[in-house]
Each structure stands twice: as structure tokens, then as C-alpha cells.
Design a protein around this motif. Structure first.
Motif, mmCIF file in Angstrom:
data_model
loop_
_atom_site.group_PDB
_atom_site.id
_atom_site.type_symbol
_atom_site.label_atom_id
_atom_site.label_comp_id
_atom_site.label_asym_id
_atom_site.label_seq_id
_atom_site.Cartn_x
_atom_site.Cartn_y
_atom_site.Cartn_z
ATOM 1 N N LEU A 1 0.961 -1.111 -0.004
ATOM 2 C CA LEU A 1 0.102 0.120 -0.127
ATOM 3 C C LEU A 1 0.808 1.256 -0.096
ATOM 4 C CD1 LEU A 1 -2.691 1.288 0.176
ATOM 5 C CD2 LEU A 1 -2.655 1.240 2.647
ATOM 6 N N LEU A 2 1.924 1.300 0.588
ATOM 7 C CA LEU A 2 2.972 2.375 0.764
ATOM 8 C C LEU A 2 3.473 2.613 -0.832
ATOM 9 C CD1 LEU A 2 3.787 4.053 3.136
ATOM 10 C CD2 LEU A 2 6.138 2.813 2.931
ATOM 11 N N ASP A 3 3.883 1.499 -1.517
ATOM 12 C CA ASP A 3 4.469 1.778 -2.738
ATOM 13 C C ASP A 3 3.241 2.333 -3.686
ATOM 14 O OD1 ASP A 3 6.702 0.879 -2.013
ATOM 15 O OD2 ASP A 3 6.275 -1.225 -2.566
ATOM 16 N N GLN A 4 2.104 1.718 -3.686
ATOM 17 C CA GLN A 4 1.063 2.168 -4.394
ATOM 18 C C GLN A 4 0.467 3.802 -4.043
ATOM 19 O OE1 GLN A 4 -0.387 0.270 -6.612
ATOM 20 N NE2 GLN A 4 -1.462 2.148 -7.247
ATOM 21 N N LEU A 5 0.599 4.013 -2.596
ATOM 22 C CA LEU A 5 0.474 5.548 -2.388
ATOM 23 C C LEU A 5 1.161 6.260 -2.832
ATOM 24 C CD1 LEU A 5 -0.908 5.411 1.371
ATOM 25 C CD2 LEU A 5 -2.138 6.088 -0.548
ATOM 26 N N ASP A 6 2.532 6.237 -3.025
ATOM 27 C CA ASP A 6 3.565 6.925 -3.554
ATOM 28 C C ASP A 6 3.265 7.108 -4.972
ATOM 29 O OD1 ASP A 6 5.234 7.240 -1.256
ATOM 30 O OD2 ASP A 6 6.144 5.276 -1.622
ATOM 31 N N LYS A 7 3.120 6.266 -5.661
ATOM 32 C CA LYS A 7 2.565 6.405 -7.141
ATOM 33 C C LYS A 7 1.416 7.334 -7.269
ATOM 34 C CE LYS A 7 4.545 1.767 -8.599
ATOM 35 N NZ LYS A 7 4.168 0.558 -9.307
ATOM 36 N N GLU B 1 1.164 8.449 8.146
ATOM 37 C CA GLU B 1 0.712 7.584 9.397
ATOM 38 C C GLU B 1 1.025 5.936 8.996
ATOM 39 O OE1 GLU B 1 -3.467 8.527 9.594
ATOM 40 O OE2 GLU B 1 -3.214 10.568 10.213
ATOM 41 N N LEU B 2 0.819 5.611 7.691
ATOM 42 C CA LEU B 2 1.236 4.324 7.330
ATOM 43 C C LEU B 2 2.524 3.914 7.494
ATOM 44 C CD1 LEU B 2 -0.424 1.856 6.266
ATOM 45 C CD2 LEU B 2 0.386 2.530 3.846
ATOM 46 N N GLN B 3 3.388 4.861 7.329
ATOM 47 C CA GLN B 3 4.742 4.596 7.550
ATOM 48 C C GLN B 3 5.126 4.393 8.894
ATOM 49 O OE1 GLN B 3 7.230 7.476 5.524
ATOM 50 N NE2 GLN B 3 9.053 6.166 5.542
ATOM 51 N N GLU B 4 4.526 4.996 9.782
ATOM 52 C CA GLU B 4 4.635 5.180 11.066
ATOM 53 C C GLU B 4 4.192 3.784 11.740
ATOM 54 O OE1 GLU B 4 6.076 5.670 14.704
ATOM 55 O OE2 GLU B 4 6.392 7.031 13.041
ATOM 56 N N TYR B 5 3.045 3.209 11.109
ATOM 57 C CA TYR B 5 2.526 2.059 11.483
ATOM 58 C C TYR B 5 3.248 0.872 11.107
ATOM 59 C CZ TYR B 5 -0.408 -2.343 10.645
ATOM 60 O OH TYR B 5 -0.845 -3.753 10.847
ATOM 61 N N LEU B 6 3.917 1.134 9.963
ATOM 62 C CA LEU B 6 4.987 -0.013 9.245
ATOM 63 C C LEU B 6 6.364 -0.131 10.246
ATOM 64 C CD1 LEU B 6 5.768 -2.061 6.936
ATOM 65 C CD2 LEU B 6 6.703 -0.054 5.619
ATOM 66 N N ARG B 7 6.605 0.971 10.773
ATOM 67 C CA ARG B 7 7.607 1.082 11.596
ATOM 68 C C ARG B 7 7.469 0.310 12.848
ATOM 69 N NH1 ARG B 7 8.435 6.203 11.324
ATOM 70 N NH2 ARG B 7 9.918 6.158 9.880
ATOM 71 N N SER B 8 6.220 0.423 13.365
ATOM 72 C CA SER B 8 5.868 -0.057 14.687
ATOM 73 C C SER B 8 5.831 -1.871 14.468
ATOM 74 C CB SER B 8 4.551 0.383 15.165
ATOM 75 O OG SER B 8 3.373 0.102 14.298
ATOM 76 N N LEU C 1 19.238 -3.193 11.291
ATOM 77 C CA LEU C 1 20.294 -3.421 10.426
ATOM 78 C C LEU C 1 20.221 -2.302 9.146
ATOM 79 C CD1 LEU C 1 23.017 -4.681 9.431
ATOM 80 C CD2 LEU C 1 21.599 -6.612 8.890
ATOM 81 N N ILE C 2 18.840 -2.800 8.488
ATOM 82 C CA ILE C 2 18.844 -2.311 7.019
ATOM 83 C C ILE C 2 17.731 -1.254 6.901
ATOM 84 C CG2 ILE C 2 17.260 -3.846 6.041
ATOM 85 C CD1 ILE C 2 19.127 -4.365 3.887
ATOM 86 N N GLY C 3 17.050 -0.994 7.864
ATOM 87 C CA GLY C 3 15.858 0.004 7.882
ATOM 88 C C GLY C 3 14.537 -0.598 7.680
ATOM 89 N N GLU C 4 13.403 0.117 8.090
ATOM 90 C CA GLU C 4 11.898 -0.490 8.157
ATOM 91 C C GLU C 4 11.775 -0.848 6.614
ATOM 92 O OE1 GLU C 4 12.862 2.083 9.966
ATOM 93 O OE2 GLU C 4 12.560 1.350 11.987
ATOM 94 N N VAL C 5 11.803 0.163 5.868
ATOM 95 C CA VAL C 5 11.253 0.035 4.459
ATOM 96 C C VAL C 5 11.892 -0.947 3.737
ATOM 97 C CG1 VAL C 5 10.911 1.432 2.445
ATOM 98 C CG2 VAL C 5 10.517 2.359 4.487
ATOM 99 N N VAL C 6 13.357 -1.081 3.797
ATOM 100 C CA VAL C 6 13.881 -2.028 2.910
ATOM 101 C C VAL C 6 13.748 -3.619 3.343
ATOM 102 C CG1 VAL C 6 16.248 -2.868 2.190
ATOM 103 C CG2 VAL C 6 15.728 -0.393 2.327
#
Length: 572
Positions: free
Chosen positions: A175-181, A281-288, A300-305
Motif C-alpha cells: 500500500l505504501l508503494d501504491q500511495l507513493d505512485k 501515518e502508514l509509514q509509522e504503522y509499518l515502523r511499529s 540493520l537495514i531500515g524498516e522500509v528495505v
């Protein structure tokens, strides 16, 4: 003599069947296949030796879970120990349907296990005639037990799915990738649409989300004044930019715009701004979620990667199973197969290219650092997958190792050995685990204390309601009794006569009679109430007192009659 026992697991319990003439059955396999359908012939070959019914649906679920995992449950162990006796050097032979549970039973008891062939045919016959072989079990009860156990087993498998937390991460990153587009596409549409009215704003504010917020704020550029600089500065966070926007609006080459067009542009800008806020907000949810599911990989590599790696692999378990060479080129499959087809150079990195480490490395060291980073990512994913208490201690240490390796490539400083780093990490991890366990125990104690307090409060409230209910019912009964007595008294009283001289004496007589009768009735009521408790002597005494009270109460009536006669004489 029975030499072969067959274990059959049913939804209602464990059953052990004794098979007669094992050698002959083994020789005549086609005849066994034909005899399976005939209950009489099958019963002559196979007989029920023992049956162990499950105590509850929960016990049945626990046993079936153990069998599916190839583990010998305590109930099954007790059942087999009780009913299979090994005598002499010859081992007892046990036929089972699943080779996995057979291996576990062989290791536990030392039985000679048989699977497949004759045993499979016998189990097929047992399954067909099971409700007839076990006394007291009907076909309907057997089918209901199977249906209930099947539903609970499936529900448990879905509930305890190891990938249930990974699925949330996979959907969130998609969903994050789709929202970016979508935000990028919509922002370009706003820039093109509002650019007809204010084309200079694009060069001053190149950021998409900021541009949409300014388009929503400015509206008609002709309405901008010196007072608007403060509100513009709040959005762009720069006084020079806010002043530049004001100057550009005064000398803009854009066309005039109608109010209805401006309203539509503002509405669309509002939607784009709300989408950008939701993306944060979605990025914060993904981080949690990543900190709960894969904290070491995220550190080590970050939440998104890390989320992209899990999504591409399908689950954290699949990612943990991959070797480091696969993780290194994960996401670059097309380039890999194209290179293999054309015999060119294979790709050095895939999704891990988006991490900061590869971007910071020199061009000649990018392949080396990507290989090293893939190795550390594999270690972190395996720790996250198989550790019970999630903590980011190992991820932080692995990140430090990658940083040291980067500095080694640039300056030549030797990094620490992996053994030393892992010893430090293990020490810290045990401390963190002990602290987390202490917090969990404290939280559990608080929860139990709250539950106990709530139960006590509920018990006190129920007791109060019961007491109030009893008092209300007793009070209601007393009121009903008093009302009934009043109605009886009213019914006994005669109707009131008209006012007249001749009726006055009769009224007084009746009134006095009623007054004289009231103590009599009260005495009788008291005697009736105390009949059960008072002796016979007291009863007689009260009766005599009531009899003596009657003439004493009649004296006033005689005196009244004498007074009336004297009055009549005086009148004459």
C-alpha cells in the motif's frame, strides 16, 4: 497369538486393533483388498483390542496437533503402555498410517513399526467400519466428532499461523508503494491544473506535497497581500520563499480563473494533502510492526528495505531460509536471468541497494559491501524468525559491524572479530530478555489483581441487589396485607345514614360497639400469631382477659341509656 497391532486415530479417540494370522494376510494381499468391504470377513481378521475416548474437544485437538507434528502425546503414550505388552526378546509389531508418528513411536517404545502395504488396507477397512467395530458409537456421533475436530483444527492452524504478522507488513509496504505512485500522479495533475493560473509557483516550490498545500492556501493569486506572508511562511518554513511567492503573484503571467474552477482545484488539492498525511501515518504503522516482527532486520537495514525483503520473499520464514547469495540479488531476478542468457555480468545487488551502506561505498567496493550486508541480513532475519522475545540488540551489533567494514574499505582500520561482537550481543540480549520478562510478569500480576478486584466488586453488587430485592418483596407483601385488612374493615362498616335527629343515638351506639370490638379483634389476632410459640395456659389467660373486658366496655352504654331517660322526664 496376535503378532500385529494396528493403531487408528479417530476424532473420538485412539483405537488399537489386533490382527490375526499376519503371515497369511501378508501373502494374500488381493484377498485382503476384497474382504475390506465385507464387515463379516473383515471382523474375522481384525478385532478391537482397546479403545481410549478423548475426554473433551480440547483434548482431541491437542492430540491431533501432536500427531500432525509427529510428537507422541501423553495420552497416546499411556494408552500404548497399558495395552501393548512386550514379552521376551521379540519386539511387538505396530502398524500405523503415518510414517512420521511411526518413527516417533519407534524411538519412544522400541516397537517394530509397519506402514503401507497390508497396514494401509487394514486401516482403510477400520476407517470404513469404525462405528460398527466400537460398541456404543454410532455413525452420526462419529461424523459429528470428525466435523467438530476438523473445524477446530483448521481454526487453530489459521490462528497460530506463523506468517500472520508478516502478512500485515506485506500489505502495508504494498500500500505504501501504491500511495507513493498515486500521490506523485495526483500532485502532477494539481501542478498542471493550478499552473494555468499561477505558473511561477512551480519553480519556487518544487516539492509536490508542499505545492498542493500552497495551492489550497493561496487560491486566487490576486487576493494575496502583505498580510498573507505570515501564513505562507508557516507552510514553506522560509521567509524568503514566502516573499518570493508574494512577488511572483503580483507579476504573474497566468490566466484568470473562475471561482468554480478554483473550488475544484482546492478540493482536489485537499484530497492529495490528506493522502500525503495518511502515507505518513502508514509509514509509522509499518515502523511499529517491523519493530515487533523483525526488530533486528529493521535495525540493520531500515524498516522500509526490510519490509520489501519480507514482501518479496513471501514471509519472514522464507527469508530466513534463503542463503545470503539469494538475499543479495533478491529483486534483481530479471537482470540475473538476462545476464545468464546473454553470458554477461550478473547483478551485484537487488533490493538491498536502497540501503544507505551501498550508496556510501565507493564504486569498486559496492559489490563487496553488498555481499557482506546480505550475509548480515540473513543472520538478522534468522534471529528474528526463531527468537522468542523480540529485541534489536543483535541488529544494532550487526549494523556496527557493517559500519566497521565500510571504514575498513576506506581507511584500512581492522574491524572487530565476529566472535567477540556476538559474545557482547549475547550478554546484552540476556540482560534485555531478563528485563522484558520481569516487565511481562509485573504486567501479568497487575492484570490478575484487576480481575480479582473486578470479581469482588461484581460479587458485592450482586449481593446488594439480592438483599434489596428480598426487602422490596417483603415490603410489598406487608403493604398488600395491610390493604386487604383495610378493605375488610370498610366492607364490615355499614353505609353512612342521612343527617337526622332520630339517627344520632344509633350512630353513637354503632361507633361505640366498633370501638369495643377493635380490642377484641386485636387480642384474637395476637393469639393467632402466638399460637405456635405460647403454651396452653397463656392462651386460656388471654381468653379470660378478653371475656372480662367485654362487660367493662358495655358499662358506658348502660349509663348513656339512664341519662337519656332522665332527660326525657325533665322535658315532660
Amino acid at each position: 497369538m496376535v503378532l500385529l497391532h494396528v493403531l487408528f486415530e479417530h476424532a473420538s479417540g485412539y483405537a488399537l486393533f489386533a490382527v490375526k494370522e499376519v503371515e497369511e494376510i501378508g501373502m494374500l494381499l488381493p484377498q485382503v483388498e476384497q474382504c475390506v468391504l465385507n464387515l463379516g470377513k473383515f471382523n474375522s481378521m481384525v478385532g478391537l483390542a482397546a479403545f481410549f475416548p478423548f475426554k473433551s474437544a480440547q483434548a482431541a485437538l491437542e492430540n491431533i496437533n501432536a500427531i500432525s507434528e509427529g510428537v507422541v502425546h501423553a495420552d497416546l503414550k499411556l494408552f500404548l503402555e497399558t495395552n501393548i505388552h512386550q514379552s521376551g526378546k521379540k519386539k511387538a509389531t505396530l502398524g500405523v498410517g503415518d510414517a512420521k508418528i511411526g518413527a516417533a513411536l519407534q524411538e519412544e517404545f522400541g516397537f517394530s513399526i509397519q506402514t503401507g502395504g497390508v497396514v494401509a488396507e487394514i486401516i482403510r477397512g477400520i476407517r470404513l467400519h469404525f462405528h460398527l467395530l466400537v460398541k456404543g458409537l454410532t455413525a452420526l456421533a462419529a461424523s459429528k466428532a470428525q466435523l467438530g475436530l476438523g473445524h477446530s483444527y483448521s481454526r487453530a492452524k489459521v490462528k497460530f499461523n506463523v506468517n500472520r504478522a508478516d502478512n500485515m507488513i506485506i500489505q502495508s509496504i504494498a500500500l505504501l508503494d501504491q500511495l507513493d505512485k498515486d500521490i506523485n500522479t495526483f500532485s502532477m495533475r494539481v501542478r498542471e491544473w493550478y499552473g494555468y493560473h499561477f505558473p511561477e509557483l512551480v519553480r519556487i516550490v518544487p516539492d509536490n506535497s508542499l505545492y498542493c498545500r500552497l495551492a489550497q492556501l493561496i487560491g486566487n493569486r490576486k487576493e494575496l497581500t502583505d498580510e498573507s506572508v505570515a501564513s505562507l511562511e508557516e507552510v514553506v518554513m522560509d521567509n524568503a520563499k514566502a516573499q518570493a511567492i508574494l512577488d511572483a503573484s503580483r507579476s504573474s503571467m497566468g490566466m484568470d480563473i473562475s471561482p468554480i474552477d478554483l473550488i475544484n482545484i482546492e478540493r482536489f488539492s485537499n484530497r492529495v494533502v490528506s493522502l500525503a498525511a495518511y502515507r505518513l501515518e502508514l509509514q509509522e504503522y509499518l515502523r511499529s510492526k517491523m519493530s515487533q516482527v523483525a526488530p533486528n532486520l529493521a535495525a540493520l537495514i531500515g524498516e522500509v528495505v526490510g519490509a520489501r525483503l519480507i514482501s518479496h520473499a513471501g514471509s519472514l520464514t522464507n527469508l530466513a531460509k534463503y542463503p545470503a547469495s539469494t538475499v543479495q540479488i533478491l529483486g534483481a531476478e530479471k537482470a540475473l536471468f538476462r545476464a545468464l542468457k546473454t553470458r554477461g555480468n550478473t547483478p551485484k545487488y537487488g533490493l538491498i541497494f536502497h540501503s544507505t551502506f551501498i550508496g556510501r561505498a565507493a564504486a569498486k567496493n559496492k559489490g563487496r559491501i553488498s555481499r557482506y550486508l546480505a550475509n548480515k541480513c540473513t543472520i538478522a532475519s534468522r534471529i528474528d524468525c526463531f527468537s522468542e522475545l523480540p529485541s534489536s540488540v543483535f541488529g544494532d551489533k550487526l549494523r556496527e559491524q557493517v559500519e566497521e567494514r565500510l571504514s575498513f574499505y576506506e581507511t584500512g582500520d581492522l574491524p572487530r572479530k565476529n566472535v567477540d561482537v556476538m559474545k557482547e550481543a549475547m550478554k546484552e540480549a540476556t540482560d534485555v530478555a531478563a528485563e522484558m520478562k520481569r516487565k511481562l510478569d509485573k504486567r501479568e500480576r497487575k492484570r490478575k489483581k484487576r480481575e480479582k478486584k473486578a470479581l469482588q466488586e461484581n460479587g458485592d453488587a450482586n449481593f446488594d441487589t439480592e438483599v434489596n430485592g428480598e426487602s422490596e418483596t417483603s415490603g410489598g407483601k406487608k403493604k398488600m396485607k395491610l390493604a386487604a385488612e383495610k378493605e375488610e374493615v370498610q366492607a364490615e362498616e355499614p353505609p353512612a345514614a342521612e343527617n337526622g335527629a332520630g339517627d344520632a343515638p344509633t350512630k353513637k351506639k354503632k361507633k361505640r360497639k366498633s370501638e369495643a370490638e377493635e380490642p377484641e379483634e386485636a387480642a384474637v389476632v395476637e393469639d393467632a400469631a402466638e399460637d405456635t410459640n405460647t403454651p396452653a395456659k397463656k392462651k386460656k389467660k388471654r381468653k379470660s382477659e378478653a371475656v372480662e373486658a367485654e362487660p367493662a366496655e358495655e358499662i358506658p352504654e348502660a349509663l348513656v341509656s339512664e341519662k337519656k331517660k332522665k332527660k326525657k322526664k325533665n322535658v315532660e
